[in-house]
Design a protein around this motif. Structure first.
Motif, PDB file in Angstrom:
ATOM      1  N   ALA A   1      35.253 -73.838  32.604  1.00 44.11           N
ATOM      2  CA  ALA A   1      34.552 -73.847  33.885  1.00 44.11           C
ATOM      3  C   ALA A   1      33.678 -72.604  33.967  1.00 44.11           C
ATOM      4  O   ALA A   1      34.028 -71.555  33.408  1.00 44.11           O
ATOM      5  CB  ALA A   1      35.534 -73.885  35.052  1.00 44.11           C
ATOM      6  N   PRO A   2      32.543 -72.688  34.656  1.00 48.60           N
ATOM      7  CA  PRO A   2      31.667 -71.521  34.801  1.00 48.60           C
ATOM      8  C   PRO A   2      32.257 -70.490  35.748  1.00 48.60           C
ATOM      9  O   PRO A   2      32.984 -70.827  36.686  1.00 48.60           O
ATOM     10  CB  PRO A   2      30.379 -72.125  35.366  1.00 48.60           C
ATOM     11  N   ILE A   3      31.950 -69.209  35.500  1.00 47.27           N
ATOM     12  CA  ILE A   3      32.313 -68.162  36.462  1.00 47.27           C
ATOM     13  C   ILE A   3      31.039 -67.602  37.101  1.00 47.27           C
ATOM     14  O   ILE A   3      30.717 -67.935  38.221  1.00 47.27           O
ATOM     15  CB  ILE A   3      33.220 -67.079  35.855  1.00 47.27           C
ATOM     16  N   ASN A   4      30.283 -66.809  36.384  1.00 39.88           N
ATOM     17  CA  ASN A   4      29.012 -66.320  36.925  1.00 39.88           C
ATOM     18  C   ASN A   4      28.186 -65.725  35.801  1.00 39.88           C
ATOM     19  O   ASN A   4      28.693 -65.403  34.732  1.00 39.88           O
ATOM     20  CB  ASN A   4      29.246 -65.266  38.025  1.00 39.88           C
ATOM     21  N   GLY A   5      26.899 -65.562  36.065  1.00 40.04           N
ATOM     22  CA  GLY A   5      26.023 -64.894  35.118  1.00 40.04           C
ATOM     23  C   GLY A   5      25.992 -65.494  33.737  1.00 40.04           C
ATOM     24  O   GLY A   5      25.906 -64.771  32.734  1.00 40.04           O
ATOM     25  N   GLY A   6      26.075 -66.840  33.658  1.00 36.92           N
ATOM     26  CA  GLY A   6      26.037 -67.481  32.352  1.00 36.92           C
ATOM     27  C   GLY A   6      27.296 -67.284  31.532  1.00 36.92           C
ATOM     28  O   GLY A   6      27.270 -67.363  30.297  1.00 36.92           O
ATOM     29  N   ARG A   7      28.405 -67.014  32.216  1.00 41.39           N
ATOM     30  CA  ARG A   7      29.683 -66.856  31.522  1.00 41.39           C
ATOM     31  C   ARG A   7      30.658 -67.941  31.957  1.00 41.39           C
ATOM     32  O   ARG A   7      30.517 -68.533  33.045  1.00 41.39           O
ATOM     33  CB  ARG A   7      30.279 -65.465  31.761  1.00 41.39           C
ATOM     34  N   TYR A   8      31.660 -68.177  31.106  1.00 46.17           N
ATOM     35  CA  TYR A   8      32.613 -69.257  31.340  1.00 46.17           C
ATOM     36  C   TYR A   8      34.026 -68.773  31.019  1.00 46.17           C
ATOM     37  O   TYR A   8      34.217 -67.901  30.156  1.00 46.17           O
ATOM     38  CB  TYR A   8      32.284 -70.457  30.440  1.00 46.17           C
ATOM     39  N   LYS A   9      34.982 -69.334  31.727  1.00 45.89           N
ATOM     40  CA  LYS A   9      36.381 -69.184  31.347  1.00 45.89           C
ATOM     41  C   LYS A   9      36.841 -70.510  30.763  1.00 45.89           C
ATOM     42  O   LYS A   9      36.381 -71.575  31.173  1.00 45.89           O
ATOM     43  CB  LYS A   9      37.252 -68.809  32.546  1.00 45.89           C
TER      44      LYS A   9
END
Length: 338
Positions: free
Chosen positions: A291-299
């Motif tokens: 799932a996305p978190i923010n700033g083009g990053r994912y967990k």
């Protein structure tokens, strides 16, 4: 479910074309999230407990006692065909809620074995819908709605038209008749918002709870997704499909590929089944869910070869993989040769 979808669209929420995912996000921390990415199978009849106990990894007797548990249905080699949350809906009924994209095959696999039982399996997704509640005000909201909340994980609060279950991470799921659920959604206080499907999946990831998608069916033995740490596997109950393999790994084998919580950057969301690579091995691991978190990053949760995870230098879709802490510990004895 169609009544719920109509309500969401009337509220101006953006859905994906298949109408099984809410795309609209919210910055409000306490969120109510319609679980439209899930479908529900009802198993009902005098033999419900006996039938499911002989098929699933979890202790179904404990489900009837406590109210809920994670469980999986395996093939004869111990690999998971389906994964779901079991919910006690009555003295002879259990609901299995699972990802919509594995529902048809999961239901068909269970129905193969139910023929000789005094129980029936049928989809009830049109009649029963779910809400996930997450954030700092989750418990207070449940108490506001129903007077009290379940006090322990996997405990339920039975309702006249459904149930509430507490799930890891101080979160809750409400499952009830769709019409009543829609009424509940119309009564949300101002400090609560409707969140996105990705927000709920992210809360599952942060709680270390795996799920299956079509791309990962039959890819994992339960312990590879840390199912034993989540009480999704019982090693004290009787036989079930795939038990010999699962039990042998627990007591006489060595777990070489557990599940990790990871973060990664990139231009696109990692998908279930995406391969994690390392300089020593082109197939070092596999994404479970993300799932996305923010700033083009994912967990994401990912099953990775333990020795390579500890060495580091892992890549996912060309981006560096960062290991982060799970909210629970794994028994170190699982990783010792026996």
């Amino acid at each position: 479910m169609s009544e719920l979808i109509q309500l969401l669209e009337d509220k101006g929420l953006e859905l994906n074309p298949e109408k099984n995912s809410i795309l609209s996000d919210s910055s409000i921390k306490t969120q109510v999230i319609p679980l439209i990415h899930q479908r529900v199978l009802s198993v009902k009849g005098p033999d419900t407990e006996k039938f499911l106990q002989g098929q699933l990894t979890c202790d179904v007797a404990e489900v009837f006692s406590r109210g809920s548990a994670l469980g999986a249905h395996c093939n004869i080699k111990g690999h998971m065909l389906s994964l779901f949350r079991l919910l006690k809906a009555g003295e002879e009924e259990v609901l299995l809620r699972m990802s919509q994209d594995i529902f048809d095959s999961a239901a068909n696999n269970l129905k193969k074995y139910i023929v000789f039982s005094k129980a029936e399996a049928s989809e009830v997704s049109d009649e029963i819908s779910g809400l996930g509640i997450t954030g700092p005000g989750a418990e207070a909201l449940v108490e506001q709605f129903f007077g009290r909340a379940p006090s322990e994980d996997n405990g339920i609060l039975p309702l006249s038209n459904g149930l509430v279950v507490r799930v890891p991470g101080n979160r809750f799921e409400i499952w009830m008749a769709t019409a009543e659920l829609c009424e509940l959604l119309s009564k949300l206080p101002d400090e609560v918002s409707i969140g996105s499907t990705d927000a709920w999946v992210l809360s599952e990831i942060e709680a270390g709870i795996p799920d299956l998608r079509e791309a990962t069916q039959e890819a994992f033995i339960p312990q590879m997704t840390n199912f034993q740490a989540l009480d999704g596997v019982s090693f004290k109950k009787g036989c079930y499909t795939g038990q010999e393999i699962v039990t042998r790994l627990q007591h006489r084998g060595q777990l070489k590929k557990p599940m990790y919580l990871i973060e990664v950057g990139g231009d696109k969301k990692p998908m279930a089944g995406d391969v994690i690579t390392s300089p020593d091995k082109p197939n070092a691991g596999q994404v479970v869910i993300s799932a996305p978190i923010n700033g083009g990053r994912y967990k994401a949760l990912a099953v990775i070869v333990k020795t390579l995870a500890e060495k580091g230098d892992l890549l996912l879709n060309g981006s560096e993989v960062e290991l982060t802490d799970l909210p629970y510990e794994l028994d170190p004895k699982l990783f010792e040769p026996k």
